[in-house]
Design a protein around this motif. Structure first.
Motif, PDB file in Angstrom:
ATOM      1  N   LEU A   1       0.868  -1.172   0.000  1.00 18.61           N
ATOM      2  CA  LEU A   1       0.000   0.000   0.000  1.00 18.61           C
ATOM      3  C   LEU A   1       0.906   1.224   0.000  1.00 18.61           C
ATOM      4  CD1 LEU A   1      -2.862   1.221   0.286  1.00 18.61           C
ATOM      5  CD2 LEU A   1      -2.582   1.012   2.757  1.00 18.61           C
ATOM      6  N   PHE A   2       0.706   2.114  -0.979  1.00 17.63           N
ATOM      7  CA  PHE A   2       1.578   3.285  -1.078  1.00 17.63           C
ATOM      8  C   PHE A   2       0.847   4.454  -1.724  1.00 17.63           C
ATOM      9  CE2 PHE A   2       2.219   0.529  -4.720  1.00 17.63           C
ATOM     10  CZ  PHE A   2       2.133   1.381  -5.812  1.00 17.63           C
ATOM     11  N   ASN A   3       1.320   5.656  -1.414  1.00 14.06           N
ATOM     12  CA  ASN A   3       0.802   6.871  -2.036  1.00 14.06           C
ATOM     13  C   ASN A   3       1.397   7.034  -3.426  1.00 14.06           C
ATOM     14  OD1 ASN A   3      -0.819   7.770   0.093  1.00 14.06           O
ATOM     15  ND2 ASN A   3       0.900   8.777   1.098  1.00 14.06           N
ATOM     16  N   ARG A   4       0.624   7.634  -4.314  1.00  7.88           N
ATOM     17  CA  ARG A   4       1.120   7.979  -5.643  1.00  7.88           C
ATOM     18  C   ARG A   4       1.488   9.460  -5.670  1.00  7.88           C
ATOM     19  NH1 ARG A   4      -3.454   5.623  -6.479  1.00  7.88           N
ATOM     20  NH2 ARG A   4      -4.438   7.416  -7.461  1.00  7.88           N
ATOM     21  N   ASP A   5       2.463   9.816  -6.460  1.00  2.70           N
ATOM     22  CA  ASP A   5       2.907  11.207  -6.564  1.00  2.70           C
ATOM     23  C   ASP A   5       1.761  12.133  -6.982  1.00  2.70           C
ATOM     24  OD1 ASP A   5       5.468  10.507  -5.819  1.00  2.70           O
ATOM     25  OD2 ASP A   5       6.221  10.418  -7.880  1.00  2.70           O
ATOM     26  N   GLU A   6       0.895  11.646  -7.864  1.00  3.49           N
ATOM     27  CA  GLU A   6      -0.201  12.481  -8.360  1.00  3.49           C
ATOM     28  C   GLU A   6      -1.404  12.516  -7.421  1.00  3.49           C
ATOM     29  OE1 GLU A   6      -0.650   8.374 -10.254  1.00  3.49           O
ATOM     30  OE2 GLU A   6       1.000   9.718  -9.765  1.00  3.49           O
TER      31      GLU A   6
END
Length: 163
Positions: free
Chosen positions: A145-150
């Motif tokens: 689970l990770f955040n996306r740059d956009e």
């Protein structure tokens, strides 16, 4: 009532198939899972695409995998009620499913806790069910689970295709 009967019939069929079958086409499994999930969450909006060689690979599917995927789909939809994007892709070695929400993403504190016992970002949430995580691990898979740059977050499930 009809929805419950459909789900129970599907669970029984899956249990019988799991005991007898050599595998199921991954694209068929994902499509059936999304159809069942849509019965449970009829207001959920999503886009779905697949990439990979055709026909899609066959894989012996643990029946608990469907429940794990539905849990992840629900979490993404809760974070992003306006809609989620689902991308299934495979190569000769592995199958990957990405569930992308368009919510606020994980806070720094939440990102630091991903993967810990009963991790949740919901006020009354119980967190990622470790039996579901164990299902993926038993199949040789991983979940990230990770955040996306956009913006937004992605849940990525990867499973090996080797027998």
């Amino acid at each position: 009532m009809r929805v419950c009967k459909t789900i129970l019939d599907k669970l029984l069929a899956n249990a019988q198939d799991n005991a007898n079958a050599t595998g199921q086409a991954l694209d068929q499994f994902i499509a059936e899972t999304l159809n069942e999930w849509q019965l449970l969450r009829p207001t959920a909006h999503y886009t779905y695409k697949t990439t990979g060689t055709q026909p899609s690979p066959q894989m012996r599917i643990d029946p608990a995998l469907r429940a794990a995927l539905m849990n992840l789909l629900n979490n993404a939809t809760d974070a992003s009620p306006q809609g989620i994007d689902i991308h299934a892709h495979w190569d000769d070695a592995r199958f990957t499913l990405e569930i992308r929400d368009h919510g606020p993403g994980l806070t720094a504190a939440a990102a630091a806790r991903v993967g810990t016992a009963f991790f949740t970002t919901k006020e009354n949430g119980r967190g990622w069910d470790f039996s579901r995580h164990a299902t993926l691990e038993k199949m040789g898979g991983t979940v990230r689970l990770f955040n996306r740059d956009e913006g937004g977050a992605t849940t990525e499930i990867t499973l090996p295709l080797a027998a």
